[in-house]
Design an enzyme around this catalytic site. Structure first.
Site, PDB file in Angstrom:
ATOM      1  N   GLY A 153      12.503  -9.454 148.065  1.00  0.00           N
ATOM      2  CA  GLY A 153      12.092  -9.254 149.620  1.00  0.00           C
ATOM      3  C   GLY A 153      12.588 -10.502 150.166  1.00  0.00           C
TER       4      GLY A 153
ATOM      5  N   GLN B  86      10.743 -16.061 157.372  1.00  0.00           N
ATOM      6  CA  GLN B  86      11.250 -17.126 156.287  1.00  0.00           C
ATOM      7  C   GLN B  86      12.839 -17.687 156.755  1.00  0.00           C
ATOM      8  OE1 GLN B  86      10.357 -14.093 153.019  1.00  0.00           O
ATOM      9  NE2 GLN B  86      10.147 -16.135 152.054  1.00  0.00           N
TER      10      GLN B  86
ATOM     11  N   CYS C 153       7.327 -16.879 145.779  1.00  0.00           N
ATOM     12  CA  CYS C 153       7.912 -16.632 146.835  1.00  0.00           C
ATOM     13  C   CYS C 153       8.968 -17.778 147.204  1.00  0.00           C
ATOM     14  CB  CYS C 153       6.691 -17.248 147.909  1.00  0.00           C
ATOM     15  SG  CYS C 153       7.278 -16.906 149.836  1.00  0.00           S
ATOM     16  N   LEU C 154      10.215 -17.249 147.974  1.00  0.00           N
ATOM     17  CA  LEU C 154      11.206 -17.970 148.212  1.00  0.00           C
ATOM     18  C   LEU C 154      11.135 -19.165 149.166  1.00  0.00           C
ATOM     19  CD1 LEU C 154      13.816 -15.238 148.681  1.00  0.00           C
ATOM     20  CD2 LEU C 154      13.588 -16.610 146.762  1.00  0.00           C
TER      21      LEU C 154
ATOM     22  N   HIS D 196       3.473  -8.496 150.692  1.00  0.00           N
ATOM     23  CA  HIS D 196       3.748  -9.835 150.582  1.00  0.00           C
ATOM     24  C   HIS D 196       4.626 -10.087 152.060  1.00  0.00           C
ATOM     25  CE1 HIS D 196       5.469 -13.605 148.625  1.00  0.00           C
ATOM     26  NE2 HIS D 196       6.418 -13.347 149.508  1.00  0.00           N
ATOM     27  N   GLU D 197       5.569  -9.190 152.239  1.00  0.00           N
ATOM     28  CA  GLU D 197       6.573  -9.416 153.276  1.00  0.00           C
ATOM     29  C   GLU D 197       5.854  -9.066 154.786  1.00  0.00           C
ATOM     30  OE1 GLU D 197       9.060 -10.691 152.351  1.00  0.00           O
ATOM     31  OE2 GLU D 197       8.949 -10.007 150.275  1.00  0.00           O
TER      32      GLU D 197
ATOM     33  N   HIS E  25       4.035 -12.133 155.543  1.00  0.00           N
ATOM     34  CA  HIS E  25       4.937 -13.294 156.310  1.00  0.00           C
ATOM     35  C   HIS E  25       5.107 -12.999 157.876  1.00  0.00           C
ATOM     36  CE1 HIS E  25       6.604 -15.748 152.827  1.00  0.00           C
ATOM     37  NE2 HIS E  25       7.011 -14.569 152.300  1.00  0.00           N
TER      38      HIS E  25
HETATM   39  O1  GNR Z   1      11.418 -12.815 145.239  1.00  0.00           O
HETATM   40  C1  GNR Z   1      10.222 -12.325 145.421  1.00  0.00           C
HETATM   41  N1  GNR Z   1       9.449 -11.937 144.201  1.00  0.00           N
HETATM   42  C2  GNR Z   1       8.102 -11.604 144.454  1.00  0.00           C
HETATM   43  C3  GNR Z   1       7.726 -11.269 143.171  1.00  0.00           C
HETATM   44  C4  GNR Z   1       6.139 -10.885 143.172  1.00  0.00           C
HETATM   45  C5  GNR Z   1       5.511 -10.722 144.566  1.00  0.00           C
HETATM   46  C6  GNR Z   1       6.295 -10.990 145.559  1.00  0.00           C
HETATM   47  C7  GNR Z   1       7.536 -11.307 145.480  1.00  0.00           C
HETATM   48  S1  GNR Z   1       8.467 -11.535 147.009  1.00  0.00           S
HETATM   49  C8  GNR Z   1       9.816 -12.870 146.694  1.00  0.00           C
HETATM   50  C9  GNR Z   1      10.537 -13.048 147.800  1.00  0.00           C
HETATM   51  C10 GNR Z   1       9.849 -13.494 148.766  1.00  0.00           C
HETATM   52  O2  GNR Z   1       9.240 -14.788 149.143  1.00  0.00           O
HETATM   53  N2  GNR Z   1       9.681 -12.587 149.854  1.00  0.00           N
HETATM   54  O3  GNR Z   1       8.966 -13.093 150.853  1.00  0.00           O
HETATM   55 NI    NI Z   2       7.712 -14.636 150.272  1.00  0.00          NI
END
Ligand code: GNR
Ligand code: NI
Length: 177
Positions: free
Chosen positions: A46, A51, A91-92, A133-134, A137
């Site tokens: 995601g 980001q 998270c990236l 999660h997104e 952000h």
């Molecule tokens: O790549 C991602 N893996 C992930 C694993 C578990 C819960 C959420 C994520 S999102 C993350 C990519 C990211 O940072 N998206 O904002």
């Molecule tokens: Ni993230």
């Protein structure tokens, strides 16, 4: 298409509240294409516009095994949350850190798709976790905000050190002492 730069915690731009998109345009679709390319290259499941330094409410996700089910959502909203589930998240924008976070197990989502069409659907499992999660952000929130202050401080110090070292490696002048 273009690869975008992913901001790293504690960059203050990750705290900006993203603004709704008035209408899905050709620029929105270009942003979506670039975000998908960036997400697949990372690789991640995601990515939120926040980001990559864009303060607009756009997210992309692909939780499929073969990376062939890309989804893009504009102005996503969670209408219903149900149950609780703990999952290990990464998270990236917080590279190298993986911690358990508790979120809703089932959600109902409303958004616009990349054609500007209104969609509404239920999600659970990894897709539900990823969408929550997104959307966090887009509201300037990171998964480390759910951890203890002590853990978050350790993570921040580690990433600040890594970014300092990276900056020095990439040829910045050494500070005169
Ligand atoms: O790549 C991602 N893996 C992930 C694993 C578990 C819960 C959420 C994520 S999102 C993350 C990519 C990211 O940072 N998206 O904002
Ligand atoms: Ni993230």
């Amino acid at each position: 298409m273009a690869l975008l730069t992913v901001l790293h915690y504690p960059d203050p731009r990750l705290r900006i509240q993203a603004k709704p998109i008035a209408a899905v345009s050709v620029e929105t679709r270009r942003l979506i294409a670039d975000m998908l390319e960036t997400m697949y290259a990372a690789p991640g499941i995601g990515l939120a516009a926040t980001q990559v330094g864009v303060d607009q409410r756009v997210i992309v996700v692909d939780v499929s095994e073969n990376n062939d089910e890309s989804r893009a959502f504009v102005n996503p909203e969670i209408l219903v949350r149900d149950g609780k589930e703990k999952m290990q998240e990464g998270c990236l924008s917080v590279p190298g850190v993986f911690e358990e976070v508790e979120r809703a197990e089932h959600i109902r989502v409303r958004a616009l798709d990349r054609d500007g069409k209104r969609v509404e659907f239920d999600a659970d499992g990894l897709l539900a976790v990823c969408i929550q999660h997104e959307i966090d952000h887009l509201d300037g929130k990171l998964f480390v905000d759910y951890l203890s202050e002590l853990k978050r401080r350790r993570i921040r110090k580690k990433l600040e050190r890594e970014q300092r070292e990276e900056h020095e490696r990439s040829g910045a002048a050494a500070p005169a002492i």
